[in-house]
Design a protein around this motif. Sequence first.
Motif, PDB file in Angstrom:
ATOM      1  N   GLU A  63       0.890  -1.121  -0.006  1.00 47.53           N
ATOM      2  CA  GLU A  63       0.041  -0.031  -0.080  1.00 47.53           C
ATOM      3  C   GLU A  63       0.804   1.232   0.025  1.00 47.53           C
ATOM      4  O   GLU A  63       0.636   2.089  -0.790  1.00 47.53           O
ATOM      5  N   LEU A  64       1.949   1.138   1.003  1.00 40.52           N
ATOM      6  CA  LEU A  64       2.814   2.397   0.878  1.00 40.52           C
ATOM      7  C   LEU A  64       3.360   2.716  -0.666  1.00 40.52           C
ATOM      8  O   LEU A  64       3.454   3.831  -1.016  1.00 40.52           O
ATOM      9  N   GLU A  65       3.995   1.761  -1.310  1.00 38.49           N
ATOM     10  CA  GLU A  65       4.777   1.675  -2.360  1.00 38.49           C
ATOM     11  C   GLU A  65       3.426   2.341  -3.538  1.00 38.49           C
ATOM     12  O   GLU A  65       4.018   3.037  -4.566  1.00 38.49           O
ATOM     13  N   ILE A  66       2.241   1.812  -3.537  1.00 38.94           N
ATOM     14  CA  ILE A  66       1.123   2.108  -4.380  1.00 38.94           C
ATOM     15  C   ILE A  66       0.979   3.545  -4.198  1.00 38.94           C
ATOM     16  O   ILE A  66       0.638   4.258  -5.044  1.00 38.94           O
ATOM     17  N   SER A 109      14.195  -0.352  -6.641  1.00 39.32           N
ATOM     18  CA  SER A 109      13.718   0.364  -7.508  1.00 39.32           C
ATOM     19  C   SER A 109      12.618  -0.190  -8.126  1.00 39.32           C
ATOM     20  O   SER A 109      12.266  -1.454  -8.067  1.00 39.32           O
ATOM     21  N   ARG A 110      11.603   0.561  -8.535  1.00 43.80           N
ATOM     22  CA  ARG A 110      10.221   0.133  -9.327  1.00 43.80           C
ATOM     23  C   ARG A 110      10.226  -0.532 -10.581  1.00 43.80           C
ATOM     24  O   ARG A 110      11.222  -0.144 -11.237  1.00 43.80           O
ATOM     25  N   LEU A 111       9.900  -1.555 -10.679  1.00 41.93           N
ATOM     26  CA  LEU A 111       9.905  -2.169 -11.804  1.00 41.93           C
ATOM     27  C   LEU A 111       9.042  -1.924 -12.857  1.00 41.93           C
ATOM     28  O   LEU A 111       8.059  -1.417 -12.575  1.00 41.93           O
ATOM     29  N   GLU A 115      10.407   6.379  -8.504  1.00 37.46           N
ATOM     30  CA  GLU A 115      10.859   5.228  -9.358  1.00 37.46           C
ATOM     31  C   GLU A 115      11.722   4.673  -8.227  1.00 37.46           C
ATOM     32  O   GLU A 115      12.020   3.236  -8.407  1.00 37.46           O
ATOM     33  N   LYS A 116      11.984   5.008  -6.924  1.00 36.13           N
ATOM     34  CA  LYS A 116      12.779   4.170  -6.191  1.00 36.13           C
ATOM     35  C   LYS A 116      12.467   4.365  -4.619  1.00 36.13           C
ATOM     36  O   LYS A 116      12.020   5.686  -4.515  1.00 36.13           O
TER      37      LYS A 116
END
Length: 140
Positions: A89-92, A138-140, A99-100
């Motif tokens: 959820e935090l990354e979303i 890093s976001r893929l 991007e990272k």
Amino acid sequence: MLAKVVQTEKEMQDAFSIRMKVFVEEQKVPAEEEVDENEEMSVHVVLYDESMPVGTGRIREADGYGKLERICILPSYRGKGAGSLIMKELEIVAAPNIEKFKLNAQTQAIPFYEKLGYEVRSGVFMDAGIPHVTMIKSRL
């Protein structure tokens, strides 16, 4: 279990309540160090089981990273996927241009974060008397 972005004062109090139980009561972090100047500039997430708050975390933009902080789960919910739900959820909710991601992990939590794609990028340092390392993904 449902991870929810904090939108009300009650949800913010739920987040602080979890942090006090885990960091201050369990891990003996001084209470005055737990709440800091980054609270208002962060997006907070609370994980609920039914209506009971069981975990929390926050994210803010710092130096081009989505900086994840104050991630914690009540002891009875650890090892059951609760931490992964909060992290997802935090990354979303991070700004789309992020991007990272970066976080300072307690050394005992390194395997958990590695499973989520984070890599250790520092030596061990002490924070609130607890050994930590910096980890990046890093976001893929």
